[in-house]
Design an enzyme around this catalytic site. Sequence first.
Site, PDB file in Angstrom:
ATOM      1  N   ASP A  15       0.856  -1.188   0.000  1.00 32.39           N
ATOM      2  CA  ASP A  15       0.000   0.000   0.000  1.00 32.39           C
ATOM      3  C   ASP A  15       0.889   1.235   0.000  1.00 32.39           C
ATOM      4  O   ASP A  15       2.051   1.181   0.404  1.00 32.39           O
ATOM      5  CB  ASP A  15      -0.924   0.009   1.223  1.00 32.39           C
ATOM      6  N   GLU A  54       2.183   4.202  -4.218  1.00 30.67           N
ATOM      7  CA  GLU A  54       1.592   2.898  -4.544  1.00 30.67           C
ATOM      8  C   GLU A  54       2.549   2.078  -5.405  1.00 30.67           C
ATOM      9  O   GLU A  54       2.624   0.858  -5.260  1.00 30.67           O
ATOM     10  CB  GLU A  54       0.253   3.072  -5.269  1.00 30.67           C
ATOM     11  N   ASP A  76      -4.163  -2.665  -3.513  1.00 26.57           N
ATOM     12  CA  ASP A  76      -5.497  -2.081  -3.603  1.00 26.57           C
ATOM     13  C   ASP A  76      -5.529  -0.956  -4.640  1.00 26.57           C
ATOM     14  O   ASP A  76      -6.493  -0.212  -4.733  1.00 26.57           O
ATOM     15  CB  ASP A  76      -6.005  -1.604  -2.233  1.00 26.57           C
ATOM     16  N   HIS A 130      -9.182  -1.215   2.683  1.00 29.02           N
ATOM     17  CA  HIS A 130      -9.947  -0.995   3.917  1.00 29.02           C
ATOM     18  C   HIS A 130     -11.172  -1.906   4.001  1.00 29.02           C
ATOM     19  O   HIS A 130     -12.246  -1.496   4.414  1.00 29.02           O
ATOM     20  CB  HIS A 130     -10.349   0.479   4.037  1.00 29.02           C
ATOM     21  N   ASP A 140      -1.284  -0.777   4.985  1.00 27.44           N
ATOM     22  CA  ASP A 140      -1.762   0.599   5.121  1.00 27.44           C
ATOM     23  C   ASP A 140      -1.161   1.261   6.363  1.00 27.44           C
ATOM     24  O   ASP A 140      -0.708   2.416   6.310  1.00 27.44           O
ATOM     25  CB  ASP A 140      -3.295   0.610   5.192  1.00 27.44           C
TER      26      ASP A 140
END
Length: 173
Positions: A15, A54, A76, A130, A140
């Site tokens: 992340d 990212e 993600d 999330h 994260d």
Amino acid sequence: MSESARDETVVIHTDGGCRPNPGPGGWGAVLRTREHVREMCGGEPGQTSNNRMELTAPIMALEALTRPVVVHLYTDSTYVRNGITKWVFGWERNGWLTAGKQPVKNADLWRRLRLACERHQVQWFWVKGHSGITDNELADVLATRGMEEAIDASHSQTTSSGVLSGLSPRQLG
């Protein structure tokens, strides 16, 4: 790739992010193989972007691997997954220009990510951020930590030698 490399799959969750975007940013990665876990993070205290962070997370995770292995890499970021599995081939073919003949944004990182992937057999997976996936949530947290540590380090720096740009990863324990 050797038979032992195929037998040992490394699962990586990555992340990255900025606060604000653009602004200071951080990246995080969780690498798992069998019973081993490695947590990595880093950051940029100056102006960067969410997309750059990212991209940096899988680059740093793949570069940390010491030998060729099978990798299942979870992100993600649809930007990262689509970029590395679809768009990058056309960009390379077109001399790092988009279909609209504009320079590809973050081409330096895309090139580095392609190079990092060459040593390994990488399968890319997208996960919803999330959403309660443990290692994605940990990545994260690590990205936030990387950003905070980069900002803190830049505040304690007494000279502007530029050593903080592209902070190297550190293993957390």
